[in-house]
Design a protein around this motif. Structure first.
Motif, PDB file in Angstrom:
ATOM      1  N   GLU A  14      17.042  16.220  -9.872  1.00 17.83           N
ATOM      2  CA  GLU A  14      16.604  15.977  -8.517  1.00 17.83           C
ATOM      3  C   GLU A  14      16.830  14.487  -8.256  1.00 17.83           C
ATOM      4  OE1 GLU A  14      12.618  17.623  -7.191  1.00 17.83           O
ATOM      5  OE2 GLU A  14      12.377  15.469  -7.003  1.00 17.83           O
ATOM      6  N   VAL A  15      17.587  14.203  -7.231  1.00 20.57           N
ATOM      7  CA  VAL A  15      17.919  12.819  -6.922  1.00 20.57           C
ATOM      8  C   VAL A  15      17.323  12.480  -5.560  1.00 20.57           C
ATOM      9  CG1 VAL A  15      19.775  11.124  -6.694  1.00 20.57           C
ATOM     10  CG2 VAL A  15      20.102  13.125  -8.152  1.00 20.57           C
ATOM     11  N   MET A  16      16.508  11.447  -5.524  1.00 29.41           N
ATOM     12  CA  MET A  16      16.013  10.984  -4.232  1.00 29.41           C
ATOM     13  C   MET A  16      16.766   9.714  -3.866  1.00 29.41           C
ATOM     14  SD  MET A  16      12.242   9.793  -3.011  1.00 29.41           S
ATOM     15  CE  MET A  16      11.393  11.323  -2.716  1.00 29.41           C
ATOM     16  N   ILE A  39      15.730   6.011   5.489  1.00 30.35           N
ATOM     17  CA  ILE A  39      16.059   7.426   5.620  1.00 30.35           C
ATOM     18  C   ILE A  39      16.023   8.028   4.226  1.00 30.35           C
ATOM     19  CG2 ILE A  39      17.792   9.087   6.359  1.00 30.35           C
ATOM     20  CD1 ILE A  39      18.843   6.861   8.282  1.00 30.35           C
ATOM     21  N   TYR A  40      15.141   8.998   4.049  1.00 26.88           N
ATOM     22  CA  TYR A  40      14.969   9.624   2.748  1.00 26.88           C
ATOM     23  C   TYR A  40      15.787  10.909   2.670  1.00 26.88           C
ATOM     24  CZ  TYR A  40      10.954   6.733   1.410  1.00 26.88           C
ATOM     25  OH  TYR A  40      10.130   5.698   1.054  1.00 26.88           O
ATOM     26  N   ALA A  41      16.341  11.167   1.500  1.00 25.64           N
ATOM     27  CA  ALA A  41      17.026  12.430   1.257  1.00 25.64           C
ATOM     28  C   ALA A  41      16.784  12.840  -0.186  1.00 25.64           C
ATOM     29  CB  ALA A  41      18.511  12.301   1.519  1.00 25.64           C
ATOM     30  N   TYR A  94       4.078  20.782 -13.751  1.00 30.87           N
ATOM     31  CA  TYR A  94       4.810  19.597 -13.315  1.00 30.87           C
ATOM     32  C   TYR A  94       4.125  18.986 -12.097  1.00 30.87           C
ATOM     33  CZ  TYR A  94       8.548  16.828 -11.202  1.00 30.87           C
ATOM     34  OH  TYR A  94       9.271  15.813 -10.635  1.00 30.87           O
ATOM     35  N   ILE A  95       3.797  17.730 -12.189  1.00 33.40           N
ATOM     36  CA  ILE A  95       3.183  17.041 -11.061  1.00 33.40           C
ATOM     37  C   ILE A  95       4.277  16.285 -10.318  1.00 33.40           C
ATOM     38  CG2 ILE A  95       1.472  15.344 -10.378  1.00 33.40           C
ATOM     39  CD1 ILE A  95      -0.032  16.139 -12.986  1.00 33.40           C
ATOM     40  N   ASP A  96       4.513  16.708  -9.098  1.00 27.57           N
ATOM     41  CA  ASP A  96       5.625  16.177  -8.320  1.00 27.57           C
ATOM     42  C   ASP A  96       5.252  14.814  -7.728  1.00 27.57           C
ATOM     43  OD1 ASP A  96       7.901  15.854  -6.935  1.00 27.57           O
ATOM     44  OD2 ASP A  96       7.734  17.690  -5.749  1.00 27.57           O
ATOM     45  N   TYR A  97       6.138  13.840  -7.934  1.00 24.00           N
ATOM     46  CA  TYR A  97       5.851  12.513  -7.381  1.00 24.00           C
ATOM     47  C   TYR A  97       6.017  12.479  -5.868  1.00 24.00           C
ATOM     48  CZ  TYR A  97      10.863  11.524  -6.891  1.00 24.00           C
ATOM     49  OH  TYR A  97      12.170  11.546  -6.511  1.00 24.00           O
ATOM     50  N   LYS A  98       6.638  13.526  -5.291  1.00 26.03           N
ATOM     51  CA  LYS A  98       6.827  13.570  -3.839  1.00 26.03           C
ATOM     52  C   LYS A  98       5.597  14.107  -3.116  1.00 26.03           C
ATOM     53  CE  LYS A  98      10.598  16.166  -3.829  1.00 26.03           C
ATOM     54  NZ  LYS A  98      10.546  16.532  -5.258  1.00 26.03           N
ATOM     55  N   ASP A  99       4.694  14.720  -3.869  1.00 23.19           N
ATOM     56  CA  ASP A  99       3.497  15.321  -3.273  1.00 23.19           C
ATOM     57  C   ASP A  99       2.441  14.239  -3.060  1.00 23.19           C
ATOM     58  OD1 ASP A  99       1.472  16.905  -2.427  1.00 23.19           O
ATOM     59  OD2 ASP A  99       1.490  18.256  -4.148  1.00 23.19           O
ATOM     60  N   ILE A 100       2.619  13.485  -1.980  1.00 22.64           N
ATOM     61  CA  ILE A 100       1.791  12.302  -1.779  1.00 22.64           C
ATOM     62  C   ILE A 100       0.344  12.670  -1.488  1.00 22.64           C
ATOM     63  CG2 ILE A 100       1.566  10.192  -0.423  1.00 22.64           C
ATOM     64  CD1 ILE A 100       4.626  10.784   0.195  1.00 22.64           C
ATOM     65  N   ASN A 101       0.157  13.781  -0.767  1.00 18.74           N
ATOM     66  CA  ASN A 101      -1.211  14.165  -0.423  1.00 18.74           C
ATOM     67  C   ASN A 101      -2.040  14.454  -1.664  1.00 18.74           C
ATOM     68  OD1 ASN A 101      -0.868  13.878   2.321  1.00 18.74           O
ATOM     69  ND2 ASN A 101      -0.084  15.964   2.557  1.00 18.74           N
ATOM     70  N   LEU A 102      -1.388  15.051  -2.666  1.00 17.68           N
ATOM     71  CA  LEU A 102      -2.084  15.303  -3.924  1.00 17.68           C
ATOM     72  C   LEU A 102      -2.367  13.990  -4.648  1.00 17.68           C
ATOM     73  CD1 LEU A 102      -2.910  17.467  -6.159  1.00 17.68           C
ATOM     74  CD2 LEU A 102      -0.692  16.951  -7.129  1.00 17.68           C
ATOM     75  N   LEU A 103      -1.360  13.135  -4.706  1.00 20.97           N
ATOM     76  CA  LEU A 103      -1.501  11.895  -5.472  1.00 20.97           C
ATOM     77  C   LEU A 103      -2.484  10.933  -4.822  1.00 20.97           C
ATOM     78  CD1 LEU A 103       2.194  11.278  -6.510  1.00 20.97           C
ATOM     79  CD2 LEU A 103       0.386  12.247  -7.887  1.00 20.97           C
ATOM     80  N   GLU A 132       7.688   3.444  -6.779  1.00 17.15           N
ATOM     81  CA  GLU A 132       9.054   2.907  -6.820  1.00 17.15           C
ATOM     82  C   GLU A 132       9.833   3.307  -5.581  1.00 17.15           C
ATOM     83  OE1 GLU A 132      11.624   3.175 -10.239  1.00 17.15           O
ATOM     84  OE2 GLU A 132       9.883   3.204 -11.552  1.00 17.15           O
ATOM     85  N   MET A 133       9.532   4.483  -5.055  1.00 19.20           N
ATOM     86  CA  MET A 133      10.229   4.953  -3.864  1.00 19.20           C
ATOM     87  C   MET A 133       9.459   4.632  -2.579  1.00 19.20           C
ATOM     88  SD  MET A 133      12.820   5.891  -5.328  1.00 19.20           S
ATOM     89  CE  MET A 133      13.939   6.726  -4.224  1.00 19.20           C
TER      90      MET A 133
END
Lengths: 99, 92
Positions: free
Chosen positions: A5-7, A59-61, B37-46, B81-82
């Motif tokens: 998975e690449v962000m 812009i995120y992808a 797996y804890i997803d780093y994109k799930d901001i509401n959880l984090l 980081e993102m």
């Protein structure tokens, strides 16, 4: 072959219409290597939690891939060479559960 | 082993033994739901696992097990980081 998975965070000054074709160009690296692009999810513009390169948004992808490690490494390298790519992150979501 | 001895001697006093019992740990919320797996994109959880200043909450606060606390911490760090989560937020 593994799932990756690449962000990608792209420059907000980019036109949003040009995002998906330019990502497709990058993804040719994966396809030529025999990998598969499972999903391309463009989140669109999003505010940063903090300033990056004097910019407040980007812009995120998110790209879901099934590919070899070398192809992903090459994709990541090419993305980072591009001026309009602000940040990238490669993760392997199944890394631990596969053990 | 020495801990047990202390308990016995204290409970022997019989005055307010409730305070001296070891705190029972809550079951880890991630183990309960069997999340692998804890997803780093799930901001509401984090968001639940960082303080309002952006710091990662301690395990004694979150009640996570060792493994899931580590996963939460690395997910928060990836999200930072993102620029999805702040490193710090100075509210003052």
């Amino acid at each position: 072959m593994r799932r990756y998975e690449v962000m990608v965070i792209l420059d907000p000054e980019l036109e949003e219409k040009t995002v998906s074709p330019s990502l497709e160009a990058f993804l040719n690296v994966i396809r030529q290597d025999g990998g598969k692009v499972d999903k391309v999810d463009i989140w669109g513009r999003r505010r940063f939690a903090f300033e990056i390169n004097k910019k407040q948004e980007g812009i995120y992808a998110v790209l879901d891939l099934t590919s070899s490690a070398t192809a992903v490494a090459e994709l990541d390298r090419q993305l980072n060479l591009n001026e309009s790519v602000m940040r990238t992150k490669v993760v392997r979501p199944e890394a631990r559960s596969a053990k | 082993m020495p801990r047990k001895q202390v308990q016995q001697s204290r409970t022997g006093k019989s005055s307010a033994p409730k305070n001296l019992k070891p705190m029972k740990m809550k079951a880890c919320p991630f183990c309960k739901k069997e999340i692998a797996y804890i997803d780093y994109k799930d901001i509401n959880l984090l968001r639940k696992y960082i303080s309002d200043r952006g710091k990662i909450r301690a395990r004694r606060v979150t009640g996570n097990c060792t493994r899931h606390q580590r996963d939460v911490a690395s997910a928060v760090k990836n999200a930072r980081e993102m620029a999805l989560l702040p490193y710090t937020t100075s509210t003052r």
